[in-house]
Design an enzyme around this catalytic site. Structure first.
Site, short mmCIF file in Angstrom:
data_model
loop_
_atom_site.label_atom_id
_atom_site.label_comp_id
_atom_site.label_asym_id
_atom_site.label_seq_id
_atom_site.Cartn_x
_atom_site.Cartn_y
_atom_site.Cartn_z
N ARG A 254 36.45 39.27 44.52
CA ARG A 254 37.16 38.71 45.68
C ARG A 254 37.72 37.34 45.33
O ARG A 254 36.97 36.43 44.94
CB ARG A 254 36.22 38.60 46.88
CG ARG A 254 36.88 38.02 48.13
CD ARG A 254 35.87 37.82 49.24
NE ARG A 254 35.34 39.08 49.70
CZ ARG A 254 34.11 39.23 50.22
NH1 ARG A 254 33.30 38.19 50.30
NH2 ARG A 254 33.70 40.41 50.63
N ARG B 209 23.87 31.02 55.99
CA ARG B 209 24.58 32.30 56.08
C ARG B 209 26.05 32.03 55.78
O ARG B 209 26.46 30.89 55.60
CB ARG B 209 24.40 32.89 57.51
CG ARG B 209 24.59 34.39 57.63
CD ARG B 209 23.54 35.21 56.93
NE ARG B 209 23.66 36.63 57.30
CZ ARG B 209 24.53 37.48 56.77
NH1 ARG B 209 25.40 37.05 55.87
NH2 ARG B 209 24.57 38.73 57.15
N LYS B 210 26.86 33.06 55.77
CA LYS B 210 28.29 32.87 55.50
C LYS B 210 28.92 32.05 56.62
O LYS B 210 28.38 31.94 57.73
CB LYS B 210 28.99 34.21 55.38
CG LYS B 210 29.11 35.02 56.66
CD LYS B 210 29.89 36.30 56.39
CE LYS B 210 30.07 37.11 57.68
NZ LYS B 210 30.82 38.35 57.45
N GLY C 283 33.85 50.17 58.76
CA GLY C 283 32.91 51.20 58.33
C GLY C 283 31.48 51.00 58.75
O GLY C 283 30.66 51.91 58.61
N CYS D 144 33.91 44.02 59.23
CA CYS D 144 34.95 43.44 58.39
C CYS D 144 36.34 43.85 58.87
O CYS D 144 37.31 43.11 58.68
CB CYS D 144 34.75 43.87 56.94
SG CYS D 144 33.24 43.20 56.20
N GLY D 145 36.45 45.02 59.50
CA GLY D 145 37.73 45.47 60.04
C GLY D 145 38.04 44.94 61.43
O GLY D 145 39.08 45.25 61.99
#
Length: 511
Positions: A68, A182-183, A436, A441-442
């Site tokens: 990425r 965390r992110k 998914g 993420c979508g």
């Protein structure tokens, strides 16, 4: 400021391995990993720490890694795109890349043996993947038409780059921000249409005037996760552009030092805000900033509907245009990348931009070259006027490459939309987002129709299915959608979508 230590006994397993070795330490070990191969690597290094340098082990494709990139504001040059194409062609056994919903690109099929050479190639074109995964600040998003939009309020490109440079030490890696709980997602908007989806970021800056001076109102705490989804809330702070980088630093330091680390499912910024209260959190930011924050402006300047930038548009620069190409679900193959790089050079100034809708913009095309650009064969696939259903289709990677995904998404999304588009006619786009798994993420929560992968039982069998979300709105009155129906088998989904499109979005059957 002094870090507040967390007792080791209360740390979750991720915090424990981070305490043992900083994730960025693997950067010095890449040559060794290349020599021994993926099967001989320490599992924690392979499965987790490599993500600190943007390399992701995927059990569904053993021996092949995802990579990425970091691309502030989604901007890259033709040289950079050509290098990505060469990497995919030469080293990517699956031979493709995916534009993400954070304006960057993920490369598929990379082998650990090739990573050192890939890194050397990326360095030659000033690209990096450092700190693009795990508990780091992800790609920083900005308006995809910053600097060329005739109606923008502020060109945010430099600010976005400065924030990235501060966080990553100019791409070298920065241990000051490599161990967050965390992110963390940051967005900076300088236009009127919320092109960055500010409300879904941990920290977002939206344009606002205060006493006639341009600046940003600050939003905090937006997140999507398997356990919780929340829109960002106002911090009651207005920030001058000159202070944006330092405010980002202060917020990150508060999160780093005070953020929860015992329960990983409750480690995002909003959980810390809940624990402290918004007022105390704001006071801590001021303490770390070492100066008071001004109260927010009465209103922000997000007063347009969301634009997708697909099509042909005049720029603020007289005689120049940008062309937005629709890339179905963001999937690019090596030849696509080569073609885009060539087009950007031949018709523009060699620059390209990615959008959060997974599409590509080629800017700076003179009027005299526009017709020739629009006649390019690539535009037969990457249309400037796609079908309304296809136009706003977004999808995560899905189970083809991602071990977290519970269902296949990209190919199924394309097939479903193609079938529905052949049967139905619409007068305006309908935003359909596929993801998914519950990690979102979508981003199904920002869609008109959101589809989240799950497993369902039907006739005694376990099948791929989706939970249905509706009501997500982006733009001037953005809010998150909610789940309205659970556990729809994918094989039964098409008639459900068909009825929704007819009954709620004005679709009519084609004769």
């Amino acid at each position: 400021m002094t870090s507040t230590a967390t007792p080791t006994a209360s740390l979750n397993k991720f915090e424990k391995f981070k305490a043992e070795k900083d994730g960025l330490a693997v950067k010095a070990e890449l040559e060794h990993f290349a020599q021994v191969g993926w099967e001989a690597m320490d599992e924690t290094d392979r499965d987790h720490r490599l993500k600190w340098v943007g390399i992701f082990f995927r059990p569904v494709t053993p021996g092949k890694f995802m990579m990425r990139m970091r691309m502030p504001s989604g901007i890259l040059t033709s040289d950079q795109m050509r290098m990505l194409a060469e990497i995919v062609q030469r080293y990517g056994e699956d031979g493709c890349g995916d534009i993400t919903t954070r304006q960057n690109i993920q490369l598929r099929g990379v082998r650990i043996e090739d990573v050192p050479e890939i890194f050397r190639r990326l360095e030659r074109v000033e690209m990096t993947s450092v700190q693009s995964g795990m508990d780091n600040v992800r790609n920083i998003t900005g308006s995809p038409v910053a600097g060329i939009d005739a109606d923008e309020l502020f060109d945010t490109r430099s600010l976005v780059q400065q924030v990235q440079d501060m966080i990553t030490n100019h791409g070298e890696g920065n241990k000051a921000f490599s161990n967050l709980p965390r992110k963390f997602n940051i967005a900076i908007a300088g236009c009127r249409d919320n092109s960055v989806h500010a409300e879904i970021n941990d920290l977002a800056f939206v344009p606002a005037y205060k006493d006639g001076v341009f600046g940003f109102n600050v939003l905090v705490g937006g997140l999507f996760s398997a356990k919780r989804c929340d829109a960002a809330i106002p911090l009651n702070a207005w920030v001058h552009p000159d202070d944006v980088v330092e405010v980002c630093r202060a917020v990150l330091e508060v999160f780093r030092d005070r953020g929860p680390r015992s329960n990983r499912h409750k480690a995002r910024l909003m959980w810390l805000i809940d624990e402290l209260g918004l007022g105390q959190f704001r006071a801590l930011v001021e303490e770390y900033l070492e100066k008071p924050l001004q109260p927010s402006a009465e209103k922000d300047e997000i007063d347009w509907e969301k634009r997708d930038h697909i099509g042909v548009y005049p720029q603020k620069q007289p005689g120049l245009n940008y062309v937005g190409l629709h890339v179905p679900v963001g999937r690019l193959y090596a030849q696509d990348m080569f073609d885009l790089a060539r087009m950007a050079e031949v018709y523009g100034n060699g620059e390209m931009r990615f959008t959060v809708e997974q599409n590509v913009i080629i800017p700076n095309i003179p009027d005299s070259r526009l017709d020739a650009c629009l006649a390019e064969p690539l535009l037969e696939r990457f249309s400037i006027n796609p079908d309304p259903l296809a136009r706003s289709l977004v999808s995560c990677t899905g189970s083809q490459f991602c071990n977290f995904a519970l269902i296949e998404t990209k190919n199924r999304a394309l097939a479903t939309i193609e079938e529905l588009g052949a049967e139905l006619s619409l007068t305006k786009p309908v935003r359909i987002h596929w993801t998914g798994c519950p990690n979102s993420c979508g981003q199904p929560q920002v869609a008109d129709i959101g589809l989240m992968g799950t497993k369902v039982r039907k006739n005694g069998k376990t099948l791929e299915g989706v939970d249905l979300y509706m009501g997500g709105t982006v733009g001037k009155e953005a809010h998150l959608g909610t789940c309205v129906q659970k556990s729809i088998p994918c094989e039964d989904l098409k008639p459900v979508l068909r009825n929704l499109l007819i009954e709620q979005f004005g679709a009519t059957p084609r004769l």
